[in-house]
Scaffold this motif. Structure first.
Motif, short mmCIF file in Angstrom:
data_model
loop_
_atom_site.label_atom_id
_atom_site.label_comp_id
_atom_site.label_asym_id
_atom_site.label_seq_id
_atom_site.Cartn_x
_atom_site.Cartn_y
_atom_site.Cartn_z
N ASP A 122 9.19 -11.77 -5.83
CA ASP A 122 10.31 -11.31 -6.81
C ASP A 122 9.83 -10.58 -7.04
N LYS A 179 11.57 -6.21 -6.51
CA LYS A 179 11.64 -5.61 -8.16
C LYS A 179 11.22 -4.16 -8.01
N PRO A 221 13.32 -2.05 -4.44
CA PRO A 221 14.79 -2.24 -4.50
C PRO A 221 15.65 -1.52 -3.37
#
Length: 287
Positions: free
Chosen positions: A110, A114, A117
């Motif tokens: 993640d 993040k 992106p």
């Protein structure tokens, strides 16, 4: 003009006394602007200068400021990536303490999604919570922020432009041609291998008789190019040829770079890289 300048300095010192002096000393002064006169300014400044002459002033780039800049440095990377190796070498060359996070590109974290992106790729440098993406961009960023530690880019604008040009050549020509070599076979691979060798010979000519592309010491182009050395074995086995017979100066240059701990630590075992490439070729149905 003197009254205006002196009054401004006077008010600045007032702020200093509000913060630094004791209540007893502050009560001796009346800080109303209407009461300021050149004579009072002169005597007040004289007293303030004596009181503050021994107080050290902060210097630009002081260690305590630099320490706060380097509180958190994280590198999102994967072991086999030559682009990630660039960032690892630059970090090591500059002695920057950081946290290395190995990414599984088949199951991206993640944090990676993040922090990058747009491309969702590694490497990503995270400096105090702010991401810097793309390997050459990362190396340049590190060189600008930690410019006093083992500078990689030359200070001269022309030489800096030349270094960026050859780093771009490595990305656009060398790495692109090399990638095509290990995803093909037969006559197509042979043709692509000749193109690949041609680009390496161009680099060898640019290197000339210098020990490094950066001259007497390893620099930006060296950091950009040397990670591919860990892939040489895979190319040689896949293409059935020898780099040393085609580009002996470039091989000698790579071995010279490997004498740097920053490089030898960042580059993985060539046999391990070959096994990785072999698995990729099997997955693509090439082997």
């Amino acid at each position: 003009m003197y009254e205006v300048d002196a009054t401004c300095r006077y008010l600045q010192h007032i702020d200093y006394f509000k913060r630094e002096s004791s209540p007893q000393s502050r009560c001796r002064y009346n800080y109303k602007l209407c009461e300021v006169t050149p004579n009072s300014v002169y005597h007040t400044l004289h007293r303030l200068n004596r009181a503050t002459r021994n107080k050290p002033s902060p210097k630009e780039g002081a260690p305590q400021q630099r320490a706060s800049m380097a509180e958190e440095v994280i590198l999102l990377d994967t072991w086999v990536s030559p682009f990630g190796m660039r960032a690892r070498i630059a970090l090591a060359e500059k002695g920057i303490k950081h946290e290395h996070r190995e990414e599984d590109l088949g199951n991206k974290s993640d944090t990676l999604l993040k922090m990058n992106p747009i491309h969702k790729t590694i490497p990503v440098l995270i400096h105090n919570g702010k991401p810097v993406c793309e390997s050459n961009n990362i190396v340049q960023y590190l060189d600008e922020v930690w410019h006093d530690k083992s500078p990689l880019l030359p200070s001269d604008p022309y030489l800096k432009a030349q270094a960026r040009f050859w780093a771009d050549f490595v990305d656009r020509k060398v790495f692109d041609a090399g990638r095509k070599v290990w995803v093909t076979k037969g006559e197509e691979q042979k043709s692509l291998m000749e193109e690949f060798i041609g680009h390496l010979k161009t680099l060898e000519a640019e290197l000339g008789d210098e020990p490094y592309f950066g001259g007497e010491k390893m620099g930006y182009v060296d950091v950009t190019m040397v990670p591919i050395y860990s892939w040489f074995h895979a190319y040689e086995v896949s293409g059935n040829f020898s780099f040393e017979s085609h580009c002996p100066k470039l091989v000698a240059w790579a071995e010279r770079c490997m004498q740097h701990h920053s490089v030898s630590k960042a580059l993985p075992d060539p046999e391990k890289v070959y096994q990785y490439v072999l698995q990729l070729r099997k997955r693509l149905g090439i082997e």
